[in-house]
Design a protein around this motif. Structure first.
Motif, PDB file in Angstrom:
ATOM      1  N   ILE A 188       0.443  -1.413  -0.005  1.00  0.00           N
ATOM      2  CA  ILE A 188      -0.583   0.106  -0.013  1.00  0.00           C
ATOM      3  C   ILE A 188       0.739   1.402   0.154  1.00  0.00           C
ATOM      4  N   TYR A 224      -0.522   5.826  -3.912  1.00  0.00           N
ATOM      5  CA  TYR A 224      -1.645   4.659  -4.309  1.00  0.00           C
ATOM      6  C   TYR A 224      -0.982   3.621  -5.528  1.00  0.00           C
ATOM      7  N   GLN A 245      -6.832   4.515  -2.553  1.00  0.00           N
ATOM      8  CA  GLN A 245      -5.958   3.737  -1.469  1.00  0.00           C
ATOM      9  C   GLN A 245      -6.668   2.511  -1.179  1.00  0.00           C
ATOM     10  N   PRO A 291       0.205   5.018   4.650  1.00  0.00           N
ATOM     11  CA  PRO A 291      -0.693   5.104   3.829  1.00  0.00           C
ATOM     12  C   PRO A 291      -1.551   6.197   3.808  1.00  0.00           C
ATOM     13  N   MET A 331      -8.585   4.739   6.597  1.00  0.00           N
ATOM     14  CA  MET A 331      -7.132   4.097   6.202  1.00  0.00           C
ATOM     15  C   MET A 331      -6.436   2.972   7.341  1.00  0.00           C
TER      16      MET A 331
END
Length: 690
Positions: free
Chosen positions: A111, A115, A171, A191, A203
């Motif tokens: 991740i 992206y 994401q 992330p 996230m």
């Protein structure tokens, strides 16, 4: 998430850890390594740590602390300069590039902060990309991608391109991609760095859920609040581990964490999927750079057009020359009375009927035709021309590949009745009758004055005159010479039945020249030797000349082959120039798509997969150019055929197959260097490119 916590398989500390680093260092060399002036920049120095399966680890530090370098090594994207990096007790330094790709494909999910989605694919295709290289069938991988995206709240957005999604949605697509092949180890690099606060919190909730499901989470961040979500924090500073809270006491390895790694998929499914992916990617890249691709194809198009047109011209010329010449001389021998090898004053002897029969009896001789001809005036009404009268049988026109335009050929009845009927050449028809169809049935006169009859070859003797003029009726007119199916078109010629010729013009049974027709499948050179030997035996000396038309015909074929090869060479030069242009464009494409290459490698693409992708793109570019060249060649051939009728140009199936074979070969040849350069890229360096 989709995987539930399934209890304990083994306790931490029993058996090798999932990940272990022993004295790992990573140094970057600015300049050549063997250059004393090169600058060495240390990124990691003596890092040692153990990470158990199922842990949630945060690696924290300021910019330049080495945390991204550490994550790249943990994710098999980069190699340490020294020290050991072990996964399940296996030394990663002993693995080659494809084995490291297999580890990334089967054990890791990435991740990224930016992206790293491929812009030409929708969310579902991006999420399913790792499964392409794992050999999962299309239906299975697209179904799993749809399920993962639906669980992440993107069920209605799975067919949208990345530029149509928000940062948080992109994401989540990268999370689905990380889980596609199992994602035993999730590596998350900043992330939340590119997300707003609400998307960042979502996230982190997703990462918490993944950890709860048994995934091993390694989170890289500079934000202490983000790191607080982890159960273990490792702080780096200047490449050293400044602080490590260690594996939480009582940590138990979930059984699910050890069952998440995907195994290798079907070999054929992998190649089918990769071929389909490479074709789609190639089409997308060519379409995205339409102008550049068109200019690249132009060189191949011109080259293929040159090759196909020169091949068509060569074939047309060869067929025309070989057709006309072959019909006239191939598999034929000419024999005539000749005094050139006789003593001074000696005269050659004519060929008697029994001698012609002796030649006809040779195995491989199809027919022997004595040549009787007379040069003189030919008249019709007030029109008169000088021409030649030839004696003919019912087979003469057919054996000489001549076709009637009007009327009929001689029949056995004509020969038996000594009929005064004639067949005219196209030239004589034009000269005497101005091309009128009413010539059929008309009467004309043949001048048979003394001395008019003579042999058409050296050594001819005077004719026996019968009368001053012979009236004859026109029964047939020959086609103009076209591809070997008419008369020679250059002389005013009249054909008269041989029986009529003998009774009305020249009654001698002997002839001063004759032709030998060689049967199909027999060597004319061998027949020539036998004819020469038999005539010398019959005459007791060589008082004749002999010419083998087949030998000349083969020489002409060789010359035509050389000319065709020269034309093909000219086309090959154009193709070479086009191929160099394709190679240049492909090198530019590799440079522009370096980050895409890094993404594909990160999700498990082998070096062979990357090579295949760019080779297919080069071959497709060249084949499209070849297709355009074929279309242009066909149009040129149709235009040439429309404005003239001397030769017929045809783009044959052989030319089509040759064009595509050459186009594909040019693509393979000139696409190899760019493809090898793309495959040789380091994943971590490729991902760093913008």
């Amino acid at each position: 998430m989709s995987t539930a916590h399934q209890g304990v398989r083994r306790d931490a500390g029993k058996g090798p850890p999932l990940i272990e680093l022993r004295g790992v260092a990573r140094r970057y060399v600015m300049g050549r390594e063997d250059d004393p002036a090169a600058v060495i920049v240390p990124a990691l120095q003596g890092v040692s740590l153990r990470i158990e399966a199922g842990e949630y680890v945060a690696i924290i530090g300021q910019s330049g602390s080495g945390k991204s370098t550490l994550m790249n090594i943990l994710g098999c994207l980069d190699n340490p300069s020294e020290g050991l990096f072990l996964i399940d007790g296996q030394d990663a330094s002993e693995l080659d590039a494809d084995e490291l790709a297999a580890l990334r494909r089967e054990r890791f999910g990435f991740i990224f902060q930016r992206y790293h989605l491929l812009p030409g694919m929708d969310a579902q295709a991006n999420a399913s990309l790792p499964a392409v290289y794992a050999g999962v069938s299309t239906g299975q991988r697209m179904g799993r991608a749809a399920t993962l995206l639906a669980e992440l709240g993107l069920g209605e957005r799975m067919h949208h391109k990345p530029n149509e999604l928000s940062g948080g949605q992109q994401q989540r697509v990268s999370i689905a991609r990380a889980l596609m092949n199992g994602g035993q180890i999730i590596l998350a690099d900043e992330p939340t760095g590119a997300l707003d606060s609400a998307s960042g919190q979502e996230m982190l909730r997703q990462l918490d859920a993944l950890h709860a499901a048994g995934h091993t989470i390694i989170l890289v961040t500079h934000d202490a609040k983000v790191a607080a979500h982890a159960r273990r924090v490792i702080e780096l500073s200047d490449g050293h581990v400044l602080r490590d809270s260690g594996t939480p006491a009582g940590h138990a390895v979930p059984q699910a964490a050890l069952a998440m790694a995907s195994g290798p998929g079907s070999f054929w499914a992998h190649w089918r999927g990769q071929l389909r992916e490479a074709l789609g990617s190639a089409l997308g890249a060519l379409y995205a750079n339409r102008l550049r691709s068109s200019l690249s194809m132009l060189g191949i198009c011109i080259g293929i057009t040159a090759v196909v047109c020169t091949a068509a011209l060569g074939d047309a010329a060869r067929q025309g020359i070989e057709g006309n010449l072959g019909a006239a001389v191939a598999s034929k021998l000419w024999v005539w009375s000749d005094a050139s090898k006789l003593p001074p004053g000696a005269l050659p002897r004519d060929f008697r009927p029994y001698e012609l029969e002796a030649i006809r009896a040779i195995d491989g001789v199809q027919d022997v035709q004595g040549e009787r001809r007379m040069m003189g005036g030919l008249r019709q009404g007030t029109q008169q021309v000088n021409g030649q009268t030839l004696a003919a049988t019912t087979d003469t026109l057919k054996s000489n590949q001549m076709t009637l335009a009007l009327g009929r050929d001689f029949t056995s009845a004509d020969l038996q009745a000594r009929a005064q009927v004639v067949v005219l050449s196209h030239r004589l028809w034009q000269d005497l009758f101005k091309g009128r169809a009413s010539a059929l049935g008309s009467t004309m006169l043949i001048d048979t004055t003394p001395g008019a009859a003579e042999a058409g070859m050296p050594g001819g003797a005077a004719a026996v005159p019968i009368g001053a003029a012979l009236p004859v009726q026109v029964i047939g007119i020959l086609k103009e010479k076209r591809d070997g199916d008419g008369d020679d078109g250059r002389s005013a010629t009249l054909y008269l039945p041989v029986s009529t010729y003998l009774s009305k013009i020249d009654a001698r049974p002997s002839v001063s020249s004759f032709r030998v027709m060689v049967a199909k499948g027999h060597d004319p050179a061998h027949i020539e030797a036998q004819v020469r030997h038999r005539l010398k035996a019959l005459h007791g000396q060589q008082d004749f000349g002999l010419w083998n038309g087949d030998a000349m015909f083969r020489q002409v074929q060789q010359v035509m082959g050389i000319i065709a090869a020269i034309f093909t060479g000219v086309g090959a030069i154009a193709l070479l120039v086009g191929g160099v242009g394709v190679m240049n464009i492909m090198l530019v494409s590799v440079s522009e798509r370096t980050r895409e290459i890094g993404i594909r490698m990160a999700v498990g693409a082998r070096q062979s997969d990357v090579r295949m992708q760019f080779l297919i793109e080069a071959v497709m570019l060249c084949c499209l150019g070849g297709l355009a060249g074929l279309a242009l060649s066909w149009l040129a051939a149709q235009g040439a055929n429309a404005v003239q009728d001397k030769v017929t140009l045809d783009v044959s199936g052989k030319a089509v197959a040759l064009a595509f074979a050459v186009s594909g070969g040019i693509g393979l040849l000139f696409g190899t260097l760019p493809a090898r350069r793309a495959a040789a890229l380091s994943p971590v360096d490729a991902l760093a490119r913008e």
